[in-house]
Design an enzyme around this catalytic site. Sequence first.
Site, PDB file in Angstrom:
ATOM      1  N   ASN A 251      41.508  63.787  49.057  1.00 38.52           N
ATOM      2  CA  ASN A 251      41.081  65.070  48.506  1.00 38.52           C
ATOM      3  C   ASN A 251      39.799  64.926  47.688  1.00 38.52           C
ATOM      4  OD1 ASN A 251      43.243  66.453  49.640  1.00 38.52           O
ATOM      5  ND2 ASN A 251      44.552  66.131  47.857  1.00 38.52           N
TER       6      ASN A 251
ATOM      7  N   HIS B  30      49.543  61.867  48.172  1.00 39.63           N
ATOM      8  CA  HIS B  30      50.620  62.722  47.669  1.00 39.63           C
ATOM      9  C   HIS B  30      51.604  61.941  46.804  1.00 39.63           C
ATOM     10  CE1 HIS B  30      49.986  66.001  51.004  1.00 39.63           C
ATOM     11  NE2 HIS B  30      48.964  65.874  50.175  1.00 39.63           N
TER      12      HIS B  30
ATOM     13  N   TYR C 273      45.442  61.181  56.039  1.00 35.16           N
ATOM     14  CA  TYR C 273      44.643  61.267  54.817  1.00 35.16           C
ATOM     15  C   TYR C 273      43.722  60.055  54.659  1.00 35.16           C
ATOM     16  CZ  TYR C 273      46.886  65.462  52.973  1.00 35.16           C
ATOM     17  OH  TYR C 273      47.310  66.748  52.794  1.00 35.16           O
TER      18      TYR C 273
END
Length: 782
Positions: free
Chosen positions: A203, A261, A270
Site C-alpha cells: 500500500n 495485512h 501484494y
Amino acid sequence: MPPFIRRRLVLQAGLAAGALTTLGLPARAFAADEFDVLRARWVELNTGGAIDPADPAYADALTKLTTQARNYLNTLLTAPDRAALWADLPLSPSSGNFSISYTRLKTIALARATPGTGVQGGELLSSALDFLYSKAFNETLKETGNWWFWEIGSPRALLDTCLLAYDALTADQLTSHLRAVDRFVPDPNRRTNSPSLRETGANRVDKALIVALRGIVGKSADKLATARDALSDVAESGKNSVFTYVTSGDGFYRDGSFVQHGNLAYVGTYGNVALGGVANLIALLGGSTWEITDPHRAVLLDAVDASFAPFIKDGLMMDCVSGRAISREGAGDHRNGHGTTSTVLLLASGVSEPYASRFKALAKGWITRDRLNDYLPGASIPEISRAKSLLADSAVAAASAVPRHYQFYNQDRVVHRRPGWTFAIAMSSKRMARYEWGNGENLRGWYVGDGMTYLYTDDQSQYFDAYWPTVDAQRMPGTTVSTKPRDPGGSGAGTGTVAAYAEWVGGAAYGEVGAVGMHLINHDKSLQARKSWFCLRDSIVALGAGITGTDGFPVETIVENRNLHENGTAALRMDGKVATDGTYAPRWAHLEGVAGYVFPAGGQVRVEREDRTASWSEINVGNDTGGSTTPYTRRYAKLLVEHGTATGGYAYVLLPRATSRQTAERAADPGMSVLANTVTVQAIRSHREQLTLANFWAAGQVAELTCDGPASVVVGRDGRTTTVAVSDPSRTVQTVRLIVDRRVGALQSADPAVTVVANGKQLVLDIAVGGTRGATHTATFG
C-alpha cells in the site's frame, strides 16, 4: 546511476516535445522540462514506445487492446443527462464502479497513445473524466465503501489517463483532477480515512507511485520528492521503509517471508504490487533529480531471489502466498507468476550488476519452462517488447531451479524443491492467519492454512484450471478436518484475518531436506492434531497423532484431492488393482501420472472419484473481482484417511511422480522407519539418506535423540560429517538442550546460537533459540 539512463535523460531533456510526437502524441507549446521528460517516459513504459505495429509479435496484443478500447468507446453513455458512463456500472456512494470506470477510461487512453491501434476518442475521454469528477470523485466528497477505491484504485487510473491523454485535457481540467487526487492521497505515508494509520508494504508503494505521477502531471518537485522519500519513510526515520527488513507486521523479512495485512503470506499478490511499484519508480525516476538512491534498496532487490523465486514454479506463482486472490477468476497462479516475471524483467533494465544479469536469467527461465506457453499471449505490448529482447539474447542463459528446502518461519510456509517436482505446505499459527476472506472474496477458503499441501509435477494447470471453484473446499490436500459443514465466508474466532491458536508451527531445514510440524487447533477448537511432514530428497513422510474431535462429526485426513481436469481418466490403484469408490485398508496406492502413496501403518482409506460443477461466482462476489456464473465441471480423485469420531493418527509416504511399480517396491522396502508418532514426539529415520528427523512437541526421547523441550531436529550424516539442525517452532523457550547418543567428529562449524556442552560418547548441545523466531541453527562435526 547506469550510464545509459543518464544519456537517455540528457537526450530527452532537450527533445521532450519531439519524444511526445514520436509516441503518437502531438507536441504542445511548452518549454521542455524534466517533468515533460518523465511524462514521456511514463507513456513509453506503458505503451512500449516506438514499436513496429507491423511486427507479428504484437499483433494479438494490439488487436486485444484495440478491441477492448473500441468496445468501451462504443458503449460509453454520452447523453447530457447520463447517470453513469456505462450501463453496467451504475454509480452509487458505496460502490466501486466509479473506480472501474476510471480503469476503462485508462484503457481507452492507453490504446489512443499506442502506435498501431488507430483509436481516437480524445473529446469523449475529456468529457467522461469531467463527468466522474463532477459526480463521483472530487475534493468535496467523503469516502464510502472500500477505502482502496478512493485512495489507490481511482487515483492511479485517473493519473495514468491524464498522462496518456495529456494532450486532450486543458490546464483547468488537470487542476481539477489533481485537487481530487490531493484530497484522497495527500500523503503517501498515511491512510487518509484513518490518519493515525501508517501505510506499509504494498500500500505504501502504491501510494508513492500515485504521488509521483501526480507530481509529474502537476509539475511539482515537492510531490516527486515526497513520493521518493515515502519508499524510505523519511518522514518517520525509516520506520516503515520498504527498503528495511521488518520483524513484525507488513513487509519483507530476512528469511524471505513477505507479510501484508498484518498476518498473511502475500508475496504472490501484494508482494507483486510492492515489487512492481518500485520497479516502475526505478525505471521512471532513474537519472532524474528524484532518482531512488536509498543505500538500503538492496533489501527489495535481494527479495527477488529470497522471497519471490522460491514460490515460482516454471513461471507460475504458488497460490499458497496469494491470499484471497485465489478466488479471482481473472487471476490464477500463472497470471500472478507472469506479473512477477514482467516486473523482474523491468527491474533488470534499471538496476546495476549483478542484479541485472541475475534478473534476466530468472525471467528467461520462468518464461521458457512454462509449458502452457501463455506468457507472451497474455503479455502487454511493453512486456512483449522486453521479453522479445530477452529471448533473442543468446548471452543470457536461463536460470535453473535449484533443489532446496525453504523454511519461511515468519510466514508459516514451506517450499520443498526437487528435480521434477515441488511440494509446498501452508500453515497458520497465533502469528499467521488461516485464510483471508472479505469484500465478497474467497468465500470457501476455510482450510487453506490448516496444513494444506500443494504438489507440483508436470501438470502445470493443476491449480489454474478452475480448481478453486470446483474443488471440495472442505477436503484440501494435507489437512485434517471435521466433516461438519461450513458456511461461506467465516464466523467465529480463527477465521478471516484473525490469528489461529496454535503455537508450535514451523520446522528445521538442513540443505535439501527438512522437518516440518504444525499443532493444529481448528477454527472453533473442536479438533486438534499434531501433524508432521518430513521432507526427503525422494519423498514426503506425513505423520499425524493425537487427532481428537469434539463436535461429534467424523474426522478425516486428506491424503490427496487431485484435479484430473475435464473427463480425466488417470487410473487410481490400491495395492495394484484399479480402485472403485469405497473404503480400503491398503499397503499402497497409486494415482497415474501424479504419485504413489505408501501406508506403513495401514488404516482405513476411502477412495472417491467425482465430477464437481461450480462457477467462480460461488467463491467471489467482489465488486471489481466477482466471478462469472459460467459453470465448470472438473473431475477429482480423492484419498481420505477415515478417523471416525475417536482419537486417531495416520502415516503415509508421498512419492511424487513414482510409477505404480516403484510404489509397490517402496511399500515392500520403504527405506525409512517411523520411530515415533505420538503427541510428544514424531520422528522418522531415512536409511537411504542417513537422516533422523524429529519434531518434539514437548521434552522427550526417541532413538538416539533426547530433547528437553519443544524443538524440530534434523541429524544428517554424509560420510564422516555429521550435521545437526535445530529450531524451536513454538517460540516458547530460551534454550533447548539436545543430546545425540552417538560419537561424532570434532566441531567444524556452528551457528553462534549453538554451544557444544560435551562431545564424547554423546554429543550434548545447548541451542539459544530464544528470540530467533523459529529459525534453524546448525552445527557440523567431522
